[in-house]
Motif scaffolding. Structure first.
Motif, short mmCIF file in Angstrom:
data_model
loop_
_atom_site.label_atom_id
_atom_site.label_comp_id
_atom_site.label_asym_id
_atom_site.label_seq_id
_atom_site.Cartn_x
_atom_site.Cartn_y
_atom_site.Cartn_z
N PHE A 1 33.68 -0.84 5.12
CA PHE A 1 33.82 -2.27 5.34
C PHE A 1 32.51 -3.34 5.80
O PHE A 1 32.62 -4.02 4.75
CB PHE A 1 33.46 -2.18 7.39
N PHE A 2 31.40 -2.45 4.31
CA PHE A 2 31.12 -3.23 4.41
C PHE A 2 30.84 -3.38 2.54
O PHE A 2 30.54 -4.79 2.56
CB PHE A 2 29.29 -1.92 4.04
N ALA A 3 32.17 -3.24 1.87
CA ALA A 3 32.21 -3.47 0.92
C ALA A 3 33.13 -4.94 0.75
O ALA A 3 33.53 -5.23 -0.46
CB ALA A 3 32.83 -2.22 0.32
N ILE A 4 33.90 -5.03 1.96
CA ILE A 4 34.63 -6.33 1.65
C ILE A 4 34.22 -7.52 1.22
O ILE A 4 34.88 -8.17 1.12
CB ILE A 4 35.95 -6.24 3.28
N ASN A 5 33.20 -7.93 2.09
CA ASN A 5 32.53 -9.10 1.21
C ASN A 5 31.33 -8.39 0.82
O ASN A 5 30.42 -8.68 0.81
CB ASN A 5 31.21 -9.75 2.89
N TRP A 6 31.69 -7.78 -0.36
CA TRP A 6 30.62 -6.77 -0.92
C TRP A 6 29.32 -8.08 -1.88
O TRP A 6 28.49 -7.87 -1.61
CB TRP A 6 31.48 -6.30 -2.36
N LYS A 7 30.16 -9.20 -2.43
CA LYS A 7 29.82 -10.14 -2.97
C LYS A 7 28.36 -10.51 -1.47
O LYS A 7 27.02 -11.10 -2.85
CB LYS A 7 29.98 -11.13 -3.15
N GLU A 8 28.69 -10.74 -0.29
CA GLU A 8 27.60 -11.28 0.06
C GLU A 8 26.57 -10.21 0.87
O GLU A 8 25.36 -10.54 0.36
CB GLU A 8 28.03 -12.04 1.52
N ASN A 9 26.87 -8.92 1.34
CA ASN A 9 26.23 -7.82 1.40
C ASN A 9 25.93 -7.30 0.40
O ASN A 9 24.57 -6.71 1.38
CB ASN A 9 27.74 -6.87 2.62
N LYS A 10 25.48 -7.24 -0.67
CA LYS A 10 25.01 -6.55 -1.75
C LYS A 10 23.81 -7.15 -1.74
O LYS A 10 22.46 -6.06 -2.06
CB LYS A 10 25.64 -6.76 -3.56
N THR A 11 23.13 -8.00 -1.45
CA THR A 11 21.76 -8.58 -1.36
C THR A 11 21.13 -7.62 0.00
O THR A 11 20.07 -7.25 -0.02
CB THR A 11 22.02 -10.04 -0.70
N LEU A 12 21.61 -7.15 0.75
CA LEU A 12 21.02 -6.57 2.03
C LEU A 12 20.64 -5.19 1.19
O LEU A 12 19.63 -4.33 2.23
CB LEU A 12 21.96 -5.99 2.91
N LEU A 13 21.44 -4.88 -0.15
CA LEU A 13 20.58 -3.68 -0.55
C LEU A 13 19.53 -3.40 -1.06
O LEU A 13 19.39 -2.53 -1.78
CB LEU A 13 22.22 -2.63 -1.06
N VAL A 14 19.69 -4.41 -1.82
CA VAL A 14 18.30 -5.14 -2.34
C VAL A 14 16.56 -5.02 -1.78
O VAL A 14 16.85 -5.45 -0.18
CB VAL A 14 18.05 -6.43 -3.43
N TRP A 15 16.38 -3.98 -2.11
CA TRP A 15 14.78 -4.01 -1.34
C TRP A 15 13.38 -4.87 -1.92
O TRP A 15 12.71 -4.07 -2.70
CB TRP A 15 14.39 -2.05 -1.43
N ARG A 16 13.55 -5.72 -1.28
CA ARG A 16 12.59 -6.76 -1.72
C ARG A 16 11.35 -6.64 -0.49
O ARG A 16 11.04 -6.05 0.29
CB ARG A 16 12.82 -8.12 -1.13
N ASN A 17 10.40 -7.16 -1.74
CA ASN A 17 9.06 -7.11 -1.03
C ASN A 17 8.33 -5.75 -0.23
O ASN A 17 7.89 -5.25 0.87
CB ASN A 17 8.48 -7.65 0.28
N PHE A 18 8.74 -4.21 -0.99
CA PHE A 18 8.47 -2.95 -0.88
C PHE A 18 6.88 -3.42 -0.85
O PHE A 18 6.24 -3.33 -0.96
CB PHE A 18 9.39 -2.45 -1.28
N SER A 19 6.99 -2.60 0.47
CA SER A 19 5.43 -1.80 0.82
C SER A 19 5.29 -0.54 1.38
O SER A 19 6.14 -0.33 2.99
CB SER A 19 4.83 -3.40 2.07
N TRP A 20 4.35 0.56 0.94
CA TRP A 20 4.09 1.19 1.25
C TRP A 20 2.91 1.02 3.11
O TRP A 20 3.95 1.62 3.97
CB TRP A 20 3.09 2.09 0.54
N GLN A 21 2.68 -0.05 3.10
CA GLN A 21 2.12 0.08 4.11
C GLN A 21 3.19 0.09 5.35
O GLN A 21 3.11 0.42 6.70
CB GLN A 21 1.06 -0.74 3.91
N LYS A 22 4.20 -0.75 5.28
CA LYS A 22 4.96 -1.19 5.92
C LYS A 22 6.12 -0.08 6.06
O LYS A 22 5.55 0.56 7.53
CB LYS A 22 6.02 -2.11 5.70
N LEU A 23 6.22 0.91 5.49
CA LEU A 23 7.26 1.82 5.41
C LEU A 23 6.83 2.46 6.49
O LEU A 23 6.88 3.42 7.58
CB LEU A 23 7.20 2.85 3.76
#
Lengths: 250, 177
Positions: free
Chosen positions: A91-113
Motif C-alpha cells: 500500500f505504501f508503494a501504490i503512491n511510491w513517487k509521493e511517499n518515497k519522500t517520507l523515507l528520506v531522513w531530513r535534518n537528522f539530529s542525534w539530540q532529537k533522536l
C-alpha cells in the motif's frame, strides 16, 4: 508591485480555451471553465475505499491470529506477521513517487533522536506499570507473555525482532506512512492524524489499552507531520516496544 | 450590478467578489458577468440547487451523528445490564469496563463529530466494525434482526462519510461558506 515579466509568470493557460488566465483564478475569465478538473469527492471516496481495504487486511490478520485456534502456532504467527508487513509495503508503494519522500531522513539530529528515545522509554515504563496495575485491578492477575522464554537468548532475540523491530518498521510504514498520507488528501491535517491514530489504536483490539494507545499514536502522527519523515517515529516505536520487551525478560 | 467606484473593477453578482471590467466570467465562482440574463439565471439556479444538496447531505450527516449517540446509549445500557446481572461475579469489572469505555468513546465521537465530521465518522465506523468482530469472536448469538440492525448502523455511518465528503466538494465548487 509586479513587473511585466512577473505578471506573465503568474499566469497559466485555461484548460478549455487556452487563454492566459491568472494562476489563482478558479475559473477562466474568458470561457468560464473550471480550472481544477479533478473530481475531488470521487477521488476522496476511492482513496477511502483503498484505505479501508488496507485496514480490513490488518483486521483479518489480527482476528485470525487472536481468535482462531488453528492459527495459534508459531508458523501461522510468522506467516500473518509477514502478510501484514507485505500489505504495508504494497500500500505504501501504490503512491511510491509521493511517499518515497517520507523515507528520506531530513535534518537528522542525534539530540532529537536521543530525546525521542528517552520519551519512548519513559512512556513505556509508565505504560508497563499502569497496565500491570490495571490488570491486577480488573482481571486480578498480571500478564507476562514471554516469561517462559527467560534465559533462552535465541528466543529472546526472536521476541525482540517480532515485537520491537517488525511492528516499529511496518506499523509505521502502514499507519504513519500510507494511511496518514492518504488521509491528508481526504481531510485536513488534524483530522488525518486523528483518523490514522484511532485506527492504529483500535487495531490492537484491547479497549482497556486505548488509554495509552491513542496518545501514543497521536504523538507518532504529529511527529511524522512535524519531521516529515517516518524514521523518528520508527525509532520511537522501536524504543517503546524494546523497553516493554526488556521488562518481560529482566 | 453594483459597481465599485473604480472604473476597472466590478462586483460579481454570484459571489460578491471583485472582478475586472473585462472579465466575461467571475474567476472566483464562474458567474457569467457578461452573459445573457438566461445564462445568469441558469447559473443562479444551479447555485440554489447546490445549496439544497448541502442541506440534504447535512441531514444525512446529522443522522450519522445521531447513530453514534444511539450506539453510546446501547453500550451504556449493555454495561448496566451486565453489571446488575453479574454483580456477584468477581470478574464483573472485566465484563463491564470495556462496554463503559465503548460508550464513552462513541459519546465523544458523536459530540466531536460536529467539528471534525469525517474523522469521527470514520473512527466510529471502524470502532463499531471491530466491536462486532470481537463480539462474534466471543461467541455472541447473531439473529437476523441483529444482522439487519448492524447493517443499518453501518449504512448510516457510510452515508455520513460520503455526505461529509460531498458537502466539502459542493462548498468548494460553489464558494458556499
Amino acid at each position: 508591485m509586479l513587473t511585466g515579466e512577473d505578471e506573465i509568470s503568474e499566469k497559466v493557460t485555461c484548460v478549455q480555451c487556452g487563454a492566459l488566465i491568472a494562476l489563482k483564478g478558479r475559473f477562466c475569465n474568458h470561457c468560464g471553465a473550471r480550472q481544477s478538473i479533478i473530481n475531488t469527492s470521487e477521488r476522496n471516496w476511492r482513496l477511502l475505499k483503498q484505505a479501508a481495504l488496507f485496514f480490513a487486511i490488518d483486521i483479518a490478520a489480527c482476528c485470525l491470529a487472536k481468535f482462531t485456534d488453528a492459527f495459534d502456532t508459531f508458523f501461522w504467527y510468522l506467516l500473518l506477521d509477514i502478510s501484514m508487513a507485505l500489505s504495508a509495503i504494497a500500500f505504501f508503494a501504490i503512491n511510491w513517487k509521493e511517499n518515497k519522500t517520507l523515507l528520506v531522513w531530513r535534518n537528522f539530529s542525534w539530540q532529537k533522536l536521543a530525546a525521542y528515545g528517552a520519551i519512548a522509554m519513559g512512556g513505556s515504563i509508565f505504560v508497563h506499570y499502569s497496565v500491570g496495575w490495571l490488570n491486577i485491578v480488573i482481571y486480578s492477575r498480571d500478564e507476562h507473555y514471554f516469561g517462559l522464554l527467560k534465559g533462552n537468548f535465541l528466543a529472546e532475540l526472536l521476541v525482540v525482532f517480532f515485537t520491537a523491530v517488525m511492528p516499529a518498521l511496518f506499523e509505521e510504514l502502514g499507519y504513519r506512512g500510507y494511511m496518514l498520507q492518504t488521509m491528508l488528501k481526504v481531510a485536513d491535517q488534524e483530522q488525518a492524524v486523528y483518523i490514522s491514530a484511532f485506527l492504529f489504536a483500535i487495531i490492537h483490539m484491547s479497549f482497556i489499552s486505548l488509554f495509552w494507545l491513542i496518545p501514543f499514536a497521536l504523538f507518532l502522527g504529529f511527529t511524522r507531520i512535524r519531521e516529515n519523515t517516518i524514521w523518528y517515529g520508527i525509532f520511537f516505536h522501536f524504543c517503546f516496544n524494546l523497553t516493554a520487551c526488556l521488562f518481560e525478560f529482566w | 450590478m453594483e459597481n465599485v467606484p473604480s472604473d476597472s473593477i466590478v462586483r460579481c453578482e454570484g459571489c460578491y467578489k471583485e472582478a475586472a471590467i473585462d472579465d466575461a466570467y467571475c474567476t472566483a465562482c464562474g458567474y457569467p458577468i457578461k452573459g445573457t440574463p438566461l445564462q445568469q439565471k441558469i447559473f443562479v439556479s444551479r447555485q440554489i440547487k447546490a445549496e439544497f444538496d448541502v442541506v440534504k447531505f447535512k441531514r444525512r450527516v446529522s443522522k450519522a451523528g445521531s447513530t453514534l449517540y444511539y450506539l453510546a446509549g446501547i453500550f451504556i445500557l449493555g454495561a448496566c445490564l451486565s453489571f446488575f446481572s453479574k454483580k456477584d461475579d468477581p470478574n464483573v469489572l472485566a465484563i463491564v469496563l470495556p462496554e463503559v469505555i465503548l460508550a464513552v468513546l462513541f459519546l465523544v465521537l458523536a459530540d466531536y463529530s460536529k467539528k471534525k465530521t469525517l474523522a469521527c465518522f470514520i473512527s466510529g465506523l471502524c470502532l463499531f466494525v471491530i466491536t462486532e468482530l470481537l463480539g462474534i469472536a466471543a461467541g455472541t448469538q447473531i439473529s437476523l434482526l441483529y444482522m439487519i440492525l448492524v447493517i443499518v448502523i453501518i449504512g448510516f455511518l457510510v452515508l455520513g462519510i460520503k455526505s461529509a465528503i460531498e458537502i466539502e466538494r459542493i462548498k468548494k465548487e460553489n464558494n458556499i461558506v
